[in-house]
Design an enzyme around this catalytic site. Sequence first.
Site: not given
Ligand code: KE4
Length: 429
Positions: A144, A239, A267
């Site tokens: 993701y 990523d 994060k």
């Molecule tokens: P954000 O747009 O949510 O800040 O980041 C996206 C993203 C990009 N790359 C990786 C490897 C990620 O894990 C994420 C977002 N992680 C999720 C948890 N698996 C965020 C939690 C959520 O979607 O509320």
Amino acid sequence: MIYRRSSALFAEAQRYIPGGVNSPVRAFKAVGGNPVFVKEAKGAYLYDEDGNRLIDYIASWGPLILGHAYAPVIDAVIEKAKKGTSFGMPTEIETQLAKLAVSMVPNIDKIRFVNSGTEACMSAVRLARGFTGKDKIIKFAGCYHGHSDSFLIQAGSGAVTFGSPNSPGVTQGTAKDTLLAVYNNLESVKALATANKGEIAAIIIEPVAGNMGCIIPEENFIKGLRDLCDQEDILLIFDEVMTGFRLAKGGAQEVLGVDADIVTFGKVIGGGLPVGAFAAREGIMGHLAPDGPVYQAGTLSGNPLAMSAGLAMLTELNNNPEVFRSLADKTKYLGKGMAQVLTDNHIPFQMNRFGSMISIHFTEEPVVDFESSAKGNNAAFKKYFHGMLNQGIYLPPSAFESYFLNDALSYKDLDETIAALANIAKDLH
Ligand code: KE4
């Protein structure tokens, strides 16, 4: 434990916010029941709206690596807020955080701040396409990279055909430029590279995956991607939204010893405030506006309030690198204790652990990619999740997530967690 007030708050939230949440995973759809509404947090503990204290294993999905309301971060944010939060003009603190991040992470000369991991990954792909002049990207099923259209794609019909949208609103026009490979399967990547020779701008990967549960790259998998990218003139995007500043100062590049061409962050880099970033060597970053033609922008990008949280967080990590070892040791201790309980109770399980990322999968088969992760017994996972929650342990409400330990967790907290599992293990059959 009672969740009466959380349930009432959830009912009201659903009247004004789709699904009652501002990010789907929070709604407990994967585990059932109503989400817990948190009132405040400190260190390793969440305090919910019903007065329950919960030991936290998501740390806001990664950012709060030193625990909630960490004083140096809070103090920095309070002080900065008194002087204004955002100006839409350059400020010194953006350079201070950029300089620190560049000093900590290998292979980057410059970094651009954005407001989320999604923005960071979306911008990194645009930059790769603009730099190479090629349109297609390869991503991996189960990884993701945020919710921008190019990433909301599932495997196409054949092994080496285009992806197809996995969300309404994503067009075929977008999907055709995203190819799906299988994590830990270098042959699947080589097949796509051969079938789309000269058309692939980048391969984007979570170098240690956290969105299928925690998936560990097999020996030479990531190095194999590096070699393939060098042979085929493809950019390798790590990523590191999850792994950056969590696995080590230099993240997965440092720990795996493989160089990426572009690295994305989120994060931890924001210390709990909205910050994402993407970074690369000068030759690539020089293509980004306003120096170069690849456009990218953001009203609140680099805002001093978020920068103050990120700078305080990265300064702490840079000055105390032993925290990464401490986190890995705590994660190993937790994993060992939980594995013993599950083994003693004859529960079929797999446990994947890397640094301070860990996940448990209720399946006999090793979990090495999305397909094997999806074979986990979700009924058992639901019992596990709620059984632990009812004993004051807050785990990710989905089997397809990694836990994120924070260094405020004490060994007493870990023992309490292991004991909670022992109390419910017999029900997990
Ligand atoms: P954000 O747009 O949510 O800040 O980041 C996206 C993203 C990009 N790359 C990786 C490897 C990620 O894990 C994420 C977002 N992680 C999720 C948890 N698996 C965020 C939690 C959520 O979607 O509320």
